[in-house]
Design an enzyme around this catalytic site. Structure first.
Site, short mmCIF file in Angstrom:
data_model
loop_
_atom_site.label_atom_id
_atom_site.label_comp_id
_atom_site.label_asym_id
_atom_site.label_seq_id
_atom_site.Cartn_x
_atom_site.Cartn_y
_atom_site.Cartn_z
N ARG A 82 0.83 -1.21 0.00
CA ARG A 82 0.00 0.00 0.00
C ARG A 82 0.87 1.27 0.00
O ARG A 82 0.49 2.30 -0.55
CB ARG A 82 -0.97 0.01 1.19
CG ARG A 82 -0.27 0.10 2.53
CD ARG A 82 -1.23 0.27 3.69
NE ARG A 82 -0.53 0.00 4.94
CZ ARG A 82 -0.71 0.68 6.05
NH1 ARG A 82 -1.58 1.66 6.10
NH2 ARG A 82 -0.04 0.37 7.14
N GLU A 142 -18.63 4.42 0.09
CA GLU A 142 -17.86 3.72 -0.96
C GLU A 142 -18.69 3.45 -2.22
O GLU A 142 -18.16 3.50 -3.33
CB GLU A 142 -17.29 2.41 -0.41
CG GLU A 142 -16.26 2.60 0.71
CD GLU A 142 -16.90 2.82 2.09
OE1 GLU A 142 -18.14 2.69 2.22
OE2 GLU A 142 -16.16 3.13 3.04
N HIS A 159 -5.34 -3.04 2.39
CA HIS A 159 -5.73 -3.80 3.58
C HIS A 159 -6.47 -5.08 3.22
O HIS A 159 -7.44 -5.47 3.86
CB HIS A 159 -6.55 -2.94 4.54
CG HIS A 159 -5.78 -1.76 5.09
ND1 HIS A 159 -5.33 -0.74 4.30
CD2 HIS A 159 -5.37 -1.48 6.35
CE1 HIS A 159 -4.68 0.13 5.04
NE2 HIS A 159 -4.68 -0.29 6.28
N ARG A 185 -1.48 -4.37 3.97
CA ARG A 185 -1.08 -3.49 5.06
C ARG A 185 0.30 -3.87 5.62
O ARG A 185 1.07 -3.02 6.04
CB ARG A 185 -2.12 -3.59 6.17
CG ARG A 185 -1.80 -2.75 7.38
CD ARG A 185 -2.70 -3.19 8.53
NE ARG A 185 -2.79 -2.18 9.57
CZ ARG A 185 -3.46 -2.34 10.69
NH1 ARG A 185 -4.13 -3.46 10.90
NH2 ARG A 185 -3.48 -1.40 11.60
#
Lengths: 278, 322
Positions: B16, B63, B114, B172
């Protein structure tokens, strides 16, 4: 708007209704009720207001239109056909497997369709994306969308309303077809989304309530949207099934195809409305 | 593809982080707009925001709206990168991704961070082990699952250069850099053979590629020659390479930080079964939900360690000998 022009737009609205019914009859399925209720809005946008070119459907600076209540695409297809995007002969092929005219708007296959819609709430968000994109690049085109009143029950609608209000998308003007009926009946009995105007005001919108069948009021609302520093929601009081007496205000005509007899009666009734005999 | 050399081999960096770096590095193109849903510090899109604040659009915690907003932007010629945790990007917003992005085949890039069980302490609600499976069933969706920071950065560049919807899966947890950016060549749809071997192929994706390399070393010490191939593009998958590996090694192990149903394991089985059937053993999350814990502990507990890959490789070879 002068009287003669209003009469022309009114006749176009009648032709949109006739074309929409031709779609639903030809496809033997579809959504006539909510298609008939938005004919004046489409007539005004496509024949009076929007900067568009049917010969160049994707021209970059065109105004955009999104039919968020995508199930009423028979009215949009009739509008596009009458405006010259494709032949009116195609209308009777609506929902056929070999036709470009899908049961819900398909931007990949249908000239003049700016966004694929059908899943409620989604088109409204996409129209916000178009308006925000124009702001980011300094483009001056406008974005118009039509939503259903039942559609307001989708949570995504309020996510989009928050977005447009937050980013002050005053290049976005939406029309809400407030005809009071959804598939299962009276919207206030299914899941009451009213008051609509107060809700949009609370999300920092410019709200105008009009008769959605009155060209002067539609024109005035759009003019007012251009003066606002906020996005504009035009809450349009409309009659579901407008123009066909046996379909008016009948929830059962939300998603039913007419029989041959019903279709012919409806077309005859609409024809009688051409030329100012309303 | 030429990338400016940046990530040191062996150094641990979360993919990320590379996503955010890459957006900032390649973000000069005015068509690029980065959208986030109130997670920009975690998804690392804040790195882009620092350089190009005028093209960063926070959508708030919404979202579904973000995905369809991105779709609307794409219809006007923009290249939106819509970013959130995989759970919300692929899970909550599935229908918007499918209908507003996939169906019209719009040029939207989804940065899903994530992903997988290594999100760790936040627990099962945040451990998206299904995203590859659901995204894979959307026609025309490209799915990229980079193994390290170098590949993660290359994915962003490749996504910009490619027209169409792309789902990028980022993690992550900090993982070692395994690709040398001086020699690394990334192409959508192409896997790479990292370790040559003849007895079994370990097809790995995402953070499991590093474990697969480790497993191959351990197998080598026991006299077993394992081939390791890295499959970053889950869709369209590199059929040619996988069929060749199946034919040459006669047994395959798949390795992914994802449910064994629907992800790389399924994709490899589909590919191999239709062309060169050989035993395939899938290593992944065994169709169970995760739980809170340190990422490194969860990797062991849920059977995703190099040790598990060694056992799976032996099992696959044993099946071959039957």
């Amino acid at each position: 708007m002068d009287k003669a022009r209003k009469q022309e737009l009114s006749d176009i609205a009648v032709k949109i209704r006739m074309g929409a019914l031709e779609c639903v009859y030809g496809g033997n399925s579809g959504h006539p009720g909510g298609s008939l209720s938005i004919a004046e809005i489409l007539s005004y946008l496509y024949f009076e207001k929007m900067n568009i070119d049917p010969k160049n459907p994707k021209k970059a600076d065109r105004d955009r239109f999104v039919l968020s209540k995508g199930h009423t695409c028979p009215a949009l297809y009739a509008t596009l056909a009458n405006r010259g995007y494709f032949s009116t002969d195609l209308l009777k092929t609506f929902r056929h497997s070999d036709s470009i005219l899908q049961g819900h708007p398909d931007m990949k296959g249908i000239p003049g369709v700016d966004m694929s819609t059908g899943s409620l709430g989604l088109g409204f968000s996409a129209s916000c994306g178009m308006a925000k994109a124009a702001k980011l690049s300094g483009d001056s085109y406008k974005v118009y969308a039509i939503l259903g009143d039942g559609e307001l029950e989708e949570g995504q609608v309020w996510e989009a309303a928050m977005f447009a209000g937050h980013y002050k998308l005053n290049n976005l003007c939406i029309f809400i077809d407030f005809n009071g009926l959804q598939i299962d009946g009276d919207i206030t009995k299914v899941m009451n989304p009213t008051p609509i105007d107060d809700k949009f005001r609370a999300f920092n919108w410019n709200v105008i309530v009009i008769d959605g069948h009155d060209f002067d009021q539609i024109e005035a609302a759009v003019a007012a949207s251009e003066q606002s520093d906020k996005p504009t929601a035009v809450v349009c009081h409309c009659i579901k099934g407008k123009g066909v007496s046996f379909m008016e205000n009948e929830a059962s005509w939300h998603g039913n195809a007419p029989t041959k007899e019903q279709y012919e009666a409806a077309i005859a009734e609409l024809k009688s409305q051409l030329g100012g005999n309303k | 593809m030429k990338l400016s050399k940046k990530y040191e081999l062996g150094k641990k960096i979360a993919t990320r982080e590379a996503y955010g770096d890459a957006l900032a590095e390649f973000g000069a193109d005015p068509r690029i707009i980065v959208l986030d849903a109130d997670l920009s510090k975690s998804t690392k899109t804040a790195n882009f925001k620092k350089v190009y604040p005028e093209r960063f659009v926070n959508c708030g915690i919404a979202e579904g709206n973000m995905m369809a907003v991105a779709a609307g932007m794409a219809t006007t010629g923009k290249i939106p990168f819509a970013s959130s945790f995989a759970m919300f990007a692929a899970g909550r917003a599935f229908e918007q991704v499918r209908n507003a992005i996939g169906y019209p085949h719009l040029n939207v890039k989804i940065g899903a961070t994530h992903a997988g069980i290594t999100v760790g302490e936040d627990g099962a609600t945040h451990q998206c082990n299904e995203d590859i499976g659901v995204m894979r069933t959307i026609p025309g969706m490209v799915i990229l699952n980079p193994a390290d920071a170098a590949e993660a950065r290359a994915c962003v560049k490749a996504a910009i250069d490619y027209y169409g919807p792309v789902y990028m899966r980022y993690g992550r947890l900090s993982v070692p850099v395994i690709f040398d950016e001086d020699t690394f060549d990334f192409e959508i749809g192409k896997g790479q053979t990292i370790v040559n071997g003849t007895d079994v192929t370990i097809a790995a994706t995402g953070i499991m590629t590093a474990s697969a390399i480790e497993a191959a070393k351990a197998l080598s010490a026991e006299g077993i020659s394992a081939r390791v191939v890295n499959i970053c593009t889950i869709k369209p998958i590199d059929k040619e390479l996988l069929i060749k590996c199946a034919a040459e090694t006669g047994a395959v192990v798949t390795a992914e930080e994802h449910n064994i149903i629907g992800g790389l394991g399924s994709a490899v089985c589909e590919t191999v079964c239709e062309a060169k059937p050989v035993p395939v053993i899938r290593v992944g999350i065994k169709d169970v939900f995760g739980k809170s814990g340190k990422a490194t502990e969860l990797i062991d507990e849920f059977g995703l360690s190099a040790k598990d890959l060694v056992a799976a490789a032996k099992a696959a070879i044993a099946l071959k000998l039957k």
